[in-house]
Design a protein around this motif. Sequence first.
Motif, mmCIF file in Angstrom:
data_model
loop_
_atom_site.group_PDB
_atom_site.id
_atom_site.type_symbol
_atom_site.label_atom_id
_atom_site.label_comp_id
_atom_site.label_asym_id
_atom_site.label_seq_id
_atom_site.Cartn_x
_atom_site.Cartn_y
_atom_site.Cartn_z
ATOM 1 N N VAL A 1 0.830 -1.201 0.000
ATOM 2 C CA VAL A 1 0.000 0.000 0.000
ATOM 3 C C VAL A 1 0.868 1.257 0.000
ATOM 4 C CG1 VAL A 1 -1.906 -1.157 1.184
ATOM 5 C CG2 VAL A 1 -0.189 0.079 2.536
ATOM 6 N N SER A 2 0.243 2.368 -0.342
ATOM 7 C CA SER A 2 0.897 3.674 -0.280
ATOM 8 C C SER A 2 0.818 4.207 1.145
ATOM 9 C CB SER A 2 0.196 4.653 -1.222
ATOM 10 O OG SER A 2 0.314 4.224 -2.553
ATOM 11 N N VAL A 3 1.582 5.259 1.404
ATOM 12 C CA VAL A 3 1.563 5.915 2.707
ATOM 13 C C VAL A 3 1.061 7.335 2.514
ATOM 14 C CG1 VAL A 3 2.965 6.743 4.627
ATOM 15 C CG2 VAL A 3 3.419 4.505 3.631
ATOM 16 N N LEU A 4 0.059 7.704 3.306
ATOM 17 C CA LEU A 4 -0.484 9.054 3.284
ATOM 18 C C LEU A 4 0.334 9.876 4.270
ATOM 19 C CD1 LEU A 4 -2.772 10.827 2.110
ATOM 20 C CD2 LEU A 4 -4.155 10.163 4.092
ATOM 21 N N SER A 5 1.201 10.760 3.738
ATOM 22 C CA SER A 5 2.122 11.513 4.582
ATOM 23 C C SER A 5 2.602 12.766 3.867
ATOM 24 C CB SER A 5 3.331 10.652 4.937
ATOM 25 O OG SER A 5 4.247 11.382 5.720
ATOM 26 N N ASN A 6 2.839 13.803 4.651
ATOM 27 C CA ASN A 6 3.471 15.010 4.121
ATOM 28 C C ASN A 6 4.929 15.110 4.559
ATOM 29 O OD1 ASN A 6 1.223 15.916 2.725
ATOM 30 N ND2 ASN A 6 0.414 17.003 4.484
ATOM 31 N N ASP A 7 5.441 14.054 5.157
ATOM 32 C CA ASP A 7 6.810 14.011 5.657
ATOM 33 C C ASP A 7 7.761 13.695 4.502
ATOM 34 O OD1 ASP A 7 9.216 13.484 6.934
ATOM 35 O OD2 ASP A 7 8.332 12.174 8.453
ATOM 36 N N LYS A 8 8.678 14.614 4.238
ATOM 37 C CA LYS A 8 9.635 14.434 3.135
ATOM 38 C C LYS A 8 10.615 13.279 3.395
ATOM 39 C CE LYS A 8 9.045 18.667 0.842
ATOM 40 N NZ LYS A 8 7.863 18.437 0.088
ATOM 41 N N ASP A 9 10.689 12.799 4.641
ATOM 42 C CA ASP A 9 11.533 11.631 4.921
ATOM 43 C C ASP A 9 11.123 10.440 4.057
ATOM 44 O OD1 ASP A 9 12.970 13.032 6.791
ATOM 45 O OD2 ASP A 9 12.085 12.037 8.538
ATOM 46 N N TRP A 10 9.861 10.422 3.655
ATOM 47 C CA TRP A 10 9.379 9.306 2.834
ATOM 48 C C TRP A 10 10.011 9.289 1.455
ATOM 49 C CZ3 TRP A 10 7.054 5.045 4.325
ATOM 50 C CH2 TRP A 10 6.536 5.027 5.621
ATOM 51 N N ARG B 1 13.053 9.194 1.013
ATOM 52 C CA ARG B 1 14.164 8.244 1.179
ATOM 53 C C ARG B 1 13.659 6.802 1.318
ATOM 54 N NH1 ARG B 1 15.515 12.454 4.502
ATOM 55 N NH2 ARG B 1 15.256 11.330 6.458
ATOM 56 N N LEU B 2 12.355 6.634 1.282
ATOM 57 C CA LEU B 2 11.757 5.300 1.453
ATOM 58 C C LEU B 2 10.922 4.889 0.239
ATOM 59 C CD1 LEU B 2 10.642 5.920 5.141
ATOM 60 C CD2 LEU B 2 12.499 4.405 4.396
ATOM 61 N N LYS B 3 11.196 5.506 -0.902
ATOM 62 C CA LYS B 3 10.403 5.276 -2.124
ATOM 63 C C LYS B 3 10.309 3.806 -2.514
ATOM 64 C CE LYS B 3 11.687 9.605 -4.256
ATOM 65 N NZ LYS B 3 12.442 10.214 -5.331
ATOM 66 N N ASP B 4 11.369 3.059 -2.257
ATOM 67 C CA ASP B 4 11.354 1.647 -2.634
ATOM 68 C C ASP B 4 10.521 0.802 -1.669
ATOM 69 O OD1 ASP B 4 13.404 2.337 -0.811
ATOM 70 O OD2 ASP B 4 14.472 0.466 -1.214
ATOM 71 N N TYR B 5 10.087 1.403 -0.568
ATOM 72 C CA TYR B 5 9.211 0.710 0.372
ATOM 73 C C TYR B 5 7.747 1.049 0.129
ATOM 74 C CZ TYR B 5 12.870 -1.345 3.149
ATOM 75 O OH TYR B 5 13.915 -2.118 3.569
ATOM 76 N N ALA B 6 7.475 2.314 -0.141
ATOM 77 C CA ALA B 6 6.075 2.724 -0.341
ATOM 78 C C ALA B 6 6.021 4.049 -1.079
ATOM 79 C CB ALA B 6 5.365 2.858 1.010
#
Length: 136
Positions: free
Chosen positions: A115-124, A126-131
């Motif tokens: 699934v995707s992650v609903l977030s406004n945190d730019k840390d995500w 760095r996690l593009k290959d996870y979600a």
Amino acid sequence: MKLKVLVDTNIIIGKRNALFNLLKNYDLIFSDLVVAEVMEVIRENVLESMKKNKSEVANKYLAFGREFLKMLYQLNVQLEYPNIKDFIEAFEVMHNRDVDAVDAVLAVIAKRQGVSVLSNDKDWDRLKDYANRVSV
């Protein structure tokens, strides 16, 4: 069909005034870690407001917390619980990607659930290959 998303804490806190309308657009999954983190943020804000003699602000945070938990209950929202393998992988993710522990666990859960992650945190970013991050 609604997009299935794992909801990050910053959406709940950051979008609290429009949260309930916003979340209607998605098929929601919540981690128990996020629910606990939201409760703690509300607690900290209530305590800070009370120290400043702003009981009205504190009461608004408390009301939001109650409504948020009531919404989760009424919608029978799916809660996702991390297992020990998730924590083991998240520990490495946390250190290798320089993200906090909760985001690392959410990344592992999101990948496992597809699934995707609903977030406004730019840390995500760095996690593009996870979600995939869906920002609002």
